[in-house]
Structures are given as C-alpha cells and as structure tokens.
Write a protein that holds these residues in place. Structure first.
Motif, PDB file in Angstrom:
ATOM      1  N   ALA A  79       0.771  -1.308  -0.098  1.00  0.00           N
ATOM      2  CA  ALA A  79      -0.082  -0.015   0.197  1.00  0.00           C
ATOM      3  C   ALA A  79       0.976   1.408  -0.030  1.00  0.00           C
ATOM      4  N   CYS A  80       0.508   2.133  -0.698  1.00  0.00           N
ATOM      5  CA  CYS A  80       0.977   3.584  -0.705  1.00  0.00           C
ATOM      6  C   CYS A  80       2.545   3.486  -1.176  1.00  0.00           C
ATOM      7  N   ARG A  84       5.791   5.300   0.649  1.00  0.00           N
ATOM      8  CA  ARG A  84       6.968   4.591   1.126  1.00  0.00           C
ATOM      9  C   ARG A  84       8.178   4.630   0.281  1.00  0.00           C
ATOM     10  N   LEU A 171       4.179   5.446   8.535  1.00  0.00           N
ATOM     11  CA  LEU A 171       3.615   4.353   7.771  1.00  0.00           C
ATOM     12  C   LEU A 171       2.661   3.616   8.581  1.00  0.00           C
ATOM     13  N   ASP A 172       2.870   3.174   9.510  1.00  0.00           N
ATOM     14  CA  ASP A 172       1.705   2.323  10.448  1.00  0.00           C
ATOM     15  C   ASP A 172       0.467   2.978  10.601  1.00  0.00           C
ATOM     16  N   THR A 174      -0.625   5.490   8.611  1.00  0.00           N
ATOM     17  CA  THR A 174      -0.910   5.489   7.222  1.00  0.00           C
ATOM     18  C   THR A 174      -1.851   4.206   6.942  1.00  0.00           C
ATOM     19  N   SER A 175      -1.130   3.106   7.373  1.00  0.00           N
ATOM     20  CA  SER A 175      -1.734   1.938   6.949  1.00  0.00           C
ATOM     21  C   SER A 175      -3.124   1.548   7.649  1.00  0.00           C
ATOM     22  N   GLN A 176      -2.966   1.762   8.943  1.00  0.00           N
ATOM     23  CA  GLN A 176      -4.124   1.903   9.875  1.00  0.00           C
ATOM     24  C   GLN A 176      -5.165   2.579   9.373  1.00  0.00           C
ATOM     25  N   ASP A 178      -5.616   3.406   6.448  1.00  0.00           N
ATOM     26  CA  ASP A 178      -6.259   2.988   5.020  1.00  0.00           C
ATOM     27  C   ASP A 178      -7.110   1.925   5.310  1.00  0.00           C
ATOM     28  N   ARG A 179      -6.565   0.959   6.286  1.00  0.00           N
ATOM     29  CA  ARG A 179      -7.398  -0.108   6.673  1.00  0.00           C
ATOM     30  C   ARG A 179      -8.810   0.347   7.266  1.00  0.00           C
TER      31      ARG A 179
END
Length: 189
Positions: A79-80, A84, A171-172, A174-176, A178-179
């Motif tokens: 993702a992203c 990244r 990044l964590d 951002t991932s959270q 997005d989830r």
C-alpha cells in the motif's frame, strides 16, 4: 563511467556544501574538478548553468529512484508505494550533500529550484491519491519535507534510528487509516 559533465557537477556539489554558492566560481570548480577553466566552460557556459545542472541532476535522480522503487512496491502489492518510496529515498539521500546544495542554491537564486518544486508537487499529488484521508496525506508530505529540510539545514538532532522509527510509525498510522477507510467502505459507512 562518469561523464565530464557529471564530474564537473560533482565538483560543484562538493564546493557548494563546503563554501556555499557565494564563493562558487568557474575557477574554483575547475580546480576542484582537476581540469581547466575552459574545460568547465565548454560543458557549462556560466555559474547559473552549473547550478541548474546540479538541480536537474538531483531532481532526475530522485524522480527516477522514487518511481523505480514505487513500481517494485506496487508489484509486491504494498500500500502507498509512492509514500513508502519517498521515505526510502529520504533514507538513501540523508547522507548525501545534494539537499544541502539545493538549499544553498535556493538561498541565492530561488528560481533555480522550480524543477524541484514541480517534482515535489507531483509526488504530493501522488501521495494524496494513495492515502485515503487527505489530512493524513498532508501530514505525510509535511513530515517528508521536514525531514529533508532539517537534514539540509543541519538542524537534525535525532539519531538515524530515531528518524527511522518516526518513518515506521508514520507508515503504520497511514496503513491503519487506510484499513479503517476500507472497512468503513465495506460496511457502507
């Protein structure tokens, strides 16, 4: 194999980092490059062309490295990928002199950084397209810019490990985020 123009630009970058742009002269570049003034002028007709050459080279390298890495991350289903890749390129460039050279150039001739500004805006649009929450996307852009600027201005007082931890945390988040957006979309919210 390095071309003569690249060799000259390496010399310009070293000089800008040591002396700044005010003391940058064709004679100084020639001496640093170990060649004649005429050899430098054959490749670059003025100090302005030398400075523009450094900027164009940095922008080209950053753009190429970022998109190459982003493509690899996309193939891996990460993702992203632009976000990244941008952080990874920062990690690669934080030890290089290019960011310092860019700031020195901007201080003397702001119009020289137009290409860098265009690339930054391009990456910003890509990151905003990748990150579902616009505020989080903007936060990521500010962090990337801040990391480059603090390093370039020699005001970074955190260790490499601390900066890497910051990048991992962003990044964590951002991932959270997005989830969470994906789950809300699936739930119809």
């Amino acid at each position: 194999m390095e071309t003569t123009a690249e060799h000259i630009l390496d010399a310009v970058e070293r000089l800008v980092c040591i002396e700044g742009t005010r003391k940058l002269t064709i004679d100084a570049v020639a001496a640093e490059a170990g060649m004649s003034k005429g050899g430098v002028l054959y490749n670059f007709r003025s100090k302005h062309e030398l400075l523009l050459g450094v900027i164009r080279r940095v922008v080209s390298e950053v753009r190429e490295r970022t998109y190459t890495l982003s493509d690899k991350l996309t193939e891996q289903g990460v993702a992203c990928p632009i976000l990244r890749a941008s952080f990874q390129i920062y990690k690669e460039y934080r030890e290089k002199t290019a960011p310092k050279a860019l700031f020195a150039l901007a201080a003397q001739e702001p119009e020289l950084i137009a290409e860098f500004q265009e690339m930054s805006a391009e990456f910003g649009r890509a990151i905003n397209g990748e990150v579902s929450d616009p505020v989080t996307g903007h936060m990521c852009l500010l962090i990337i810019d801040g990391l480059y600027y603090r390093q370039a201005l020699d005001i970074e007082h955190n260790s490499t490990g601390e900066i890497d931890e910051l990048i991992d945390r962003v990044l964590d988040i951002t991932s959270q985020n997005d989830r969470y957006a994906e789950l809300n979309a699936e739930a119809g919210n």
